[in-house]
Write a protein that holds these residues in place. Structure first.
Motif, PDB file in Angstrom:
ATOM      1  N   ILE A   1       8.885  -8.419   0.778  1.00  0.00           N
ATOM      2  CA  ILE A   1       7.606  -8.405   0.065  1.00  0.00           C
ATOM      3  C   ILE A   1       7.743  -8.998  -1.339  1.00  0.00           C
ATOM      4  CG2 ILE A   1       7.920  -6.018  -0.749  1.00  0.00           C
ATOM      5  CD1 ILE A   1       4.563  -7.519   0.331  1.00  0.00           C
TER       6      ILE A   1
ATOM      7  N   THR B   1       5.351 -11.837  -2.863  1.00  0.00           N
ATOM      8  CA  THR B   1       4.654 -11.638  -4.132  1.00  0.00           C
ATOM      9  C   THR B   1       4.941 -12.799  -5.095  1.00  0.00           C
ATOM     10  OG1 THR B   1       4.922  -9.274  -3.823  1.00  0.00           O
ATOM     11  CG2 THR B   1       4.269  -9.986  -6.007  1.00  0.00           C
TER      12      THR B   1
ATOM     13  N   TYR C   1      -4.538  -6.612  -4.393  1.00  0.00           N
ATOM     14  CA  TYR C   1      -3.591  -6.355  -3.313  1.00  0.00           C
ATOM     15  C   TYR C   1      -4.349  -5.531  -2.291  1.00  0.00           C
ATOM     16  CZ  TYR C   1       0.676  -4.789  -0.933  1.00  0.00           C
ATOM     17  OH  TYR C   1       1.642  -4.545   0.003  1.00  0.00           O
ATOM     18  N   LYS C   2      -4.497  -6.052  -1.101  1.00  0.00           N
ATOM     19  CA  LYS C   2      -5.379  -5.387  -0.130  1.00  0.00           C
ATOM     20  C   LYS C   2      -4.659  -5.248   1.202  1.00  0.00           C
ATOM     21  CE  LYS C   2     -10.086  -6.113   1.663  1.00  0.00           C
ATOM     22  NZ  LYS C   2     -11.250  -6.987   1.539  1.00  0.00           N
ATOM     23  N   VAL C   3      -4.576  -4.026   1.709  1.00  0.00           N
ATOM     24  CA  VAL C   3      -4.005  -3.816   3.042  1.00  0.00           C
ATOM     25  C   VAL C   3      -5.070  -3.163   3.909  1.00  0.00           C
ATOM     26  CG1 VAL C   3      -1.598  -3.605   2.361  1.00  0.00           C
ATOM     27  CG2 VAL C   3      -3.036  -1.581   2.352  1.00  0.00           C
ATOM     28  N   SER C   4      -5.056  -3.455   5.182  1.00  0.00           N
ATOM     29  CA  SER C   4      -6.076  -2.859   6.030  1.00  0.00           C
ATOM     30  C   SER C   4      -5.570  -2.675   7.443  1.00  0.00           C
ATOM     31  CB  SER C   4      -7.314  -3.761   6.076  1.00  0.00           C
ATOM     32  OG  SER C   4      -7.030  -4.910   6.836  1.00  0.00           O
ATOM     33  N   SER C   5      -6.177  -1.709   8.104  1.00  0.00           N
ATOM     34  CA  SER C   5      -6.013  -1.591   9.552  1.00  0.00           C
ATOM     35  C   SER C   5      -7.372  -1.151  10.072  1.00  0.00           C
ATOM     36  CB  SER C   5      -4.934  -0.570   9.902  1.00  0.00           C
ATOM     37  OG  SER C   5      -5.332   0.712   9.510  1.00  0.00           O
ATOM     38  N   SER C   6      -7.872  -1.819  11.079  1.00  0.00           N
ATOM     39  CA  SER C   6      -9.197  -1.442  11.574  1.00  0.00           C
ATOM     40  C   SER C   6      -9.281  -1.678  13.073  1.00  0.00           C
ATOM     41  CB  SER C   6     -10.289  -2.222  10.846  1.00  0.00           C
ATOM     42  OG  SER C   6     -10.160  -3.588  11.100  1.00  0.00           O
ATOM     43  N   GLN C   7     -10.293  -1.074  13.640  1.00  0.00           N
ATOM     44  CA  GLN C   7     -10.484  -1.155  15.082  1.00  0.00           C
ATOM     45  C   GLN C   7     -11.967  -1.083  15.398  1.00  0.00           C
ATOM     46  OE1 GLN C   7      -8.307   2.431  15.731  1.00  0.00           O
ATOM     47  NE2 GLN C   7     -10.084   3.719  15.384  1.00  0.00           N
ATOM     48  N   MET C   8     -12.361  -1.610  16.518  1.00  0.00           N
ATOM     49  CA  MET C   8     -13.748  -1.486  16.969  1.00  0.00           C
ATOM     50  C   MET C   8     -13.787  -1.581  18.486  1.00  0.00           C
ATOM     51  SD  MET C   8     -17.122  -3.757  16.123  1.00  0.00           S
ATOM     52  CE  MET C   8     -17.575  -3.065  14.563  1.00  0.00           C
TER      53      MET C   8
ATOM     54  N   SER D   1      -0.179 -11.932 -12.946  1.00  0.00           N
ATOM     55  CA  SER D   1       0.193 -10.744 -12.169  1.00  0.00           C
ATOM     56  C   SER D   1      -0.726 -10.612 -10.960  1.00  0.00           C
ATOM     57  CB  SER D   1       0.125  -9.483 -13.026  1.00  0.00           C
ATOM     58  OG  SER D   1      -1.152  -9.348 -13.556  1.00  0.00           O
ATOM     59  N   VAL D   2      -0.316  -9.764 -10.026  1.00  0.00           N
ATOM     60  CA  VAL D   2      -1.120  -9.577  -8.816  1.00  0.00           C
ATOM     61  C   VAL D   2      -2.369  -8.802  -9.207  1.00  0.00           C
ATOM     62  CG1 VAL D   2      -1.213  -8.510  -6.528  1.00  0.00           C
ATOM     63  CG2 VAL D   2       0.880  -9.623  -7.295  1.00  0.00           C
ATOM     64  N   SER D   3      -3.526  -9.447  -9.118  1.00  0.00           N
ATOM     65  CA  SER D   3      -4.764  -8.781  -9.538  1.00  0.00           C
ATOM     66  C   SER D   3      -5.444  -8.109  -8.361  1.00  0.00           C
ATOM     67  CB  SER D   3      -5.722  -9.795 -10.154  1.00  0.00           C
ATOM     68  OG  SER D   3      -6.079 -10.759  -9.202  1.00  0.00           O
TER      69      SER D   3
ATOM     70  N   SER E   1      -4.172  -6.431   8.153  1.00  0.00           N
ATOM     71  CA  SER E   1      -4.106  -7.578   7.256  1.00  0.00           C
ATOM     72  C   SER E   1      -3.502  -7.193   5.905  1.00  0.00           C
ATOM     73  CB  SER E   1      -5.501  -8.176   7.052  1.00  0.00           C
ATOM     74  OG  SER E   1      -6.304  -7.286   6.316  1.00  0.00           O
TER      75      SER E   1
ATOM     76  N   MET F   1      -3.044 -10.870  -1.081  1.00  0.00           N
ATOM     77  CA  MET F   1      -2.649 -10.790  -2.494  1.00  0.00           C
ATOM     78  C   MET F   1      -3.267 -11.942  -3.258  1.00  0.00           C
ATOM     79  SD  MET F   1       1.370  -9.882  -2.955  1.00  0.00           S
ATOM     80  CE  MET F   1       2.037 -10.339  -1.366  1.00  0.00           C
TER      81      MET F   1
END
Lengths: 437, 460
Positions: free
Chosen positions: A114, A118, A41-48, A37-39, A28, A31
């Motif tokens: 990107i 933004t 900003y979050k990137v993720s990769s996860s698994q279960m 301004s961009v306060s 995911s 932003m």
């Protein structure tokens, strides 16, 4: 991924147990803007990876986010131990289904830079702020991308693959006029970046926030009420246990013994349509790998069927309806897909009615066993086809079962919720209790 | 047990600084959990699992960039850091070397754990189930037992290395009662930081009696009349009103966006002079306590309101940067999947001088909310709503008819000025609080209070 699941399944069969495995992965991007301004900003990769083991008729569940060999071994051991501590449940079995089914969605889209993402994310705040001098903040604003994949495998040989991608945006407007505050937010979800309706979320947030700023309370009394489709969806989903065979099995469903009986107005029919073309996402199979099909829940007011998974179907000695739902870390449950509320015997709109656009407190203010609810509401008062005022600072109380018995159908066209998961003809509910002045 | 090797943490933090960040931190979490759902007089859902992940945060001025992964692989962590840092494009700089100093801090006492096998736990739950089912109108009992152990590590670019182990245990009771067409439900969910010995402290007889009384009362109660009236809210979970109506508005997460009605009211009278309130992370064994927050700062007891005057906001690192209000050890999150935010811990109204009977005696006509349900608030406008689980009408200072379906609505700024009497029977209760950084354990609490006037939703 396939290798990992097969390795785990081999460990389970060594224990002389049955099982299903679910491996889910997600990526995911989020932003948010604040003061231009961009306060965030979050990137993720996860698994279960999660496992549901059935050993000697008893069920055990375990899961892990670490996929190294030791963690996988530990997960299987835990699931077996959990099963051994449970009593046998003759209704819970891994379904005798084999073969692979796939539901992988791809959408035609061009790569978006990107910097454009933004810029658009920043506009969710800046345009709102520039539109009205009374805007003091845009407390909820975000741009989100989500990619999700899940794989399942059962010891009977059923394998499923599911994947999807979505984009969503949220904006809001917090207005302050001489100390009086009003907030409204709106969102939009799409399968591609280009489909996102940026202006719609901004304009809707501003429009309703400006109106709410003028809101007045109403005299305490009984009113005719119409809900926006989003509000009606929230209300109907809050009481979705009415349609669940699991809640009937657990004795927390007021319609548990009402199959075949008239439970609501004969003017209404409700169906669950997994493959509904207008829905945001069709859903081809459930978490047990059962291929889905449309289900008439209520026809002309009579309760035809509950939503079933294989466990509830065994309990009630019927067939599963393909509504099993289970995440990697959860037990097997039941859930609907897209509800479609059809109506007949259209009546004219009453001369005066309330239109509810926002409900707060449904989570805590509803009794799911009885259908009673009490919530704070905002919206518009209509009289003779004209919107005459905005109301707020009032509560609305009712009982959904009684409301659906006395409902009037006031339109023939199906209207969609914002997320395109719920569709209903316009409905009018008479004599709801309003507490105000 | 070390979750992430220190040299990998150093590499990640150094990379973050070299990408121009003013501050970088890493949060590593491993949570092992187990749970039963005891329903239909049997264990229906037994599960256990491991949550593991790493969150990396780069702060540039007032901007926070956050990423997370399940992997401890150095290259993957560096990839995420680079991805985050490249968004700002501040240019490379040479970081100063980071030497970690392990944080030592006072440990908040937790309730002892004890090795108990699954059979014993199930027999414990069975005892509660059997007791509740002694009332033949009970149609269902659901007992949700949860025990988990959260092990966290925090590293940051200022050289902090901190670790904490947080054990949690909770048992949620729910009873459904039916008589003909009438149905109702009652719930209660005690919890603590600690282990199995907490379960041994529960007074099963008292708790079951309380639940059965509540269900029996609401089963036959008529709807609550609607309108504005004085309300006495009793102790314990009644504190949810302060949590929602005021507590959330004092978090810098709202204050920094001016999305709180109290953002510019520091030092001002925001509540009735009868009211003082605190947010305390240091109460031994309490569900919302923690020794350090998720940014590695030791927690503290924070006076929020004293005699009605706003004294302090609930602040985290970013909140301090944005608002200037000092951190209070309140940076919290549900898991590594969330960046930390300023959040409440054990938040309660401090006890006052009055007996409940004195509060009741001051009300000619009103509502006695013996047990509150949940609620929610919009921090931007201060508007809140709460469900009342068990309520009675007050007539001439006496508790009279039970009523059902009451809801309280209002705004935080208004209701805080209308709490005119505070009792002396302070009690704390466990709950879960959902907000920007996820769902976290918090405690609410209060003695009984009198609200002079509030809008009660019910039957018109």
């Amino acid at each position: 991924m396939k290798n990992i699941m097969e390795q785990v399944m081999n460990q389970v069969t060594d224990h002389k147990a049955d099982a299903d495995l679910i491996l889910s992965t997600s990526k995911s991007l989020k932003m948010s803007a604040q003061n231009g301004s961009v306060s965030e900003y979050k990137v993720s990769s996860s698994q279960m990876l999660g496992i549901r083991v059935i050993k000697n008729g008893a069920v055990g569940i375990s899961y892990t986010e670490a996929l190294d060999a030791d963690s996988l071994k530990y997960m299987v051991k835990q699931a077996i131990q959990n099963a051994e501590s449970n009593e046998a449940n003759p209704n819970e079995k891994i379904l005798e289904l084999t073969g692979s089914v796939s539901d992988e969605m791809t959408y035609a889209e061009n790569e978006t830079d990107i910097s454009l993402k933004t810029q658009k994310a920043l506009e969710l705040e800046s345009i709102v702020k520039a539109s009205d001098s009374r805007v003091v903040a845009v407390p909820y604003n975000s741009y989100n991308e989500n990619e999700y994949q899940s794989f399942s495998l059962t010891s009977k040989g059923r394998a499923t693959t599911y994947s999807d991608k979505s984009y969503s945006i949220t904006s809001s407007a917090l207005l302050d006029d001489k100390g009086k505050k009003a907030l409204y937010y709106d969102y939009n979800i799409a399968h591609t970046f280009n489909e996102l309706q940026w202006n719609k979320v901004i304009e809707t947030s501003l429009l309703h926030a400006r109106n709410i700023l003028e809101a007045k309370t109403l005299p305490t009394g009984k009113y005719a009420v119409r809900f926006t489709t989003d509000s009606l969806k929230s209300l109907m989903e809050c009481f979705s246990n009415f349609y669940s065979a699991k809640s009937a099995m657990d004795k927390v469903n007021p319609w548990a013994n009402k199959l075949g009986e008239q439970v609501i107005s004969a003017d209404l029919s409700i169906e669950d349509q997994p493959l509904y073309a207008q829905a945001f996402r069709v859903s081809k199979f459930d978490s047990e790998g059962v291929v889905r099909k449309p289900l008439a829940l209520i026809t002309n007011g009579k309760l035809n069927s509950f939503l079933h998974n294989s466990v509830t179907a065994n309990y009630f000695k019927t067939e599963t309806t393909g509504h099993g739902s289970r995440g990697a870390a959860s037990s097997l449950n039941v859930s609907g897909t897209h509800f479609i509320v059809h109506g007949k015997n259209k009546k004219p709109l009453p001369a005066k009615y309330m239109e509810v656009i926002q409900m707060d407190g449904l989570g805590s203010g509803a009794n799911r066993v009885t259908g009673d609810f009490s919530v704070a509401v905002k919206g518009y008062l209509w009289e003779n086809g004209q919107k005459i005022m905005t109301f707020g600072n009032i509560t609305m109380s009712g009982n959904l079962i009684e409301m659906l018995k006395n409902v009037e159908v006031v339109g023939t066209e199906l209207e969609a919720s914002t997320d395109s998961s719920f569709f209903s003809v316009p409905l009018m509910f008479n004599d709801l209790s309003i507490a105000g002045t | 047990m070390q979750l992430l090797q220190a040299h990998i943490a150093q590499d990640v933090l150094s990379l973050g600084l070299s990408l121009g960040a003013d501050f970088v931190d890493i949060f590593i979490e491993k949570t092992q959990s187990e749970g039963f759902v005891f329903k239909n007089s049997r264990a229906e859902d037994t599960q256990s699992g491991i949550i593991f992940g790493i969150g990396i945060r780069l702060i540039y001025g007032e901007q926070a960039l956050y990423g997370y992964t399940n992997s401890t692989d150095r290259e993957e962590l560096l990839r995420i850091t680079k991805l985050l840092g490249s968004r700002i494009g501040k240019g490379l700089k040479t970081p100063t070397p980071i030497n970690f100093e392990k944080l030592s801090y006072p440990k908040i006492p937790t309730i002892q754990d004890r090795e108990v096998d699954a059979k014993y736990k199930l027999s414990f739950l069975k005892k509660i189930d059997e007791r509740l089912r002694t009332d033949e109108k009970v149609s269902q009992v659901m007992l949700n037992y949860m025990k988990k152990n959260q092990l966290i590590e925090v590293y940051n670019s200022e050289g902090l290395a901190a670790t904490e182990e947080r054990p949690y245990i909770r048992l949620y009771h729910q009873v459904v009662m039916k008589d003909g067409n009438l149905q109702t439900e009652a719930g209660f969910g005690p919890g603590a930081i600690g282990g199995w010995e907490f379960m041994e402290t529960l007074n099963i007889e008292e708790n079951c009696n309380m639940l059965l009384k509540q269900a029996n009362t609401t089963l036959y109660a008529p709807p609550c009349p609607a309108g504005k009236m004085p309300v006495i809210i009793d102790n314990g979970f009644g504190g949810v009103i302060f949590h929602e109506a005021c507590g959330h508005l004092l978090e810098t997460t709202s204050v920094e966006k001016k999305a709180s009605v109290f953002w510019d009211k520091m030092g001002e009278q925001i509540a009735h002079s009868a009211l003082s309130a605190v947010d305390d992370g240091t109460i031994a064994g309490s569900w919302g306590s923690l020794s350090i927050d998720d940014e590695g700062m030791p927690t503290q007891k924070t006076t929020l309101i004293e005699n009605g005057i706003l004294k302090r906001f609930i602040s985290d690192r970013l909140g301090e940067t944005k608002t200037g209000h000092k951190r209070t050890g309140s940076g919290r999150r549900q898991s590594y999947k969330f960046a930390p935010a300023s959040r409440m811990r054990n938040t309660y109204i401090e006890k006052g001088p009055h007996q409940l009977s004195e509060l009741l005696a001051s009300v000619p006509n009103g509502l006695y909310a013996k047990k509150m349900g949940g609620g929610s608030v919009n921090p931007s406008t201060g508007e809140f709503n709460f469900a009342v689980q068990e309520a009675y009408l007050i007539k001439d200072g006496k508790i009279t008819t039970p009523v059902k379906g009451a809801t309280l609505i209002g705004t935080g700024a208004d209701v805080m000025t209308k709490i005119s009497m505070v009792g002396n029977n302070l009690e704390l209760m466990a709950g879960m609080c959902g907000s920007v950084s996820g769902s976290i354990p918090t405690t609410v609490g209060q003695p009984c209070i009198k609200v002079d006037e509030i809008l009660v939703g019910g039957e018109a």
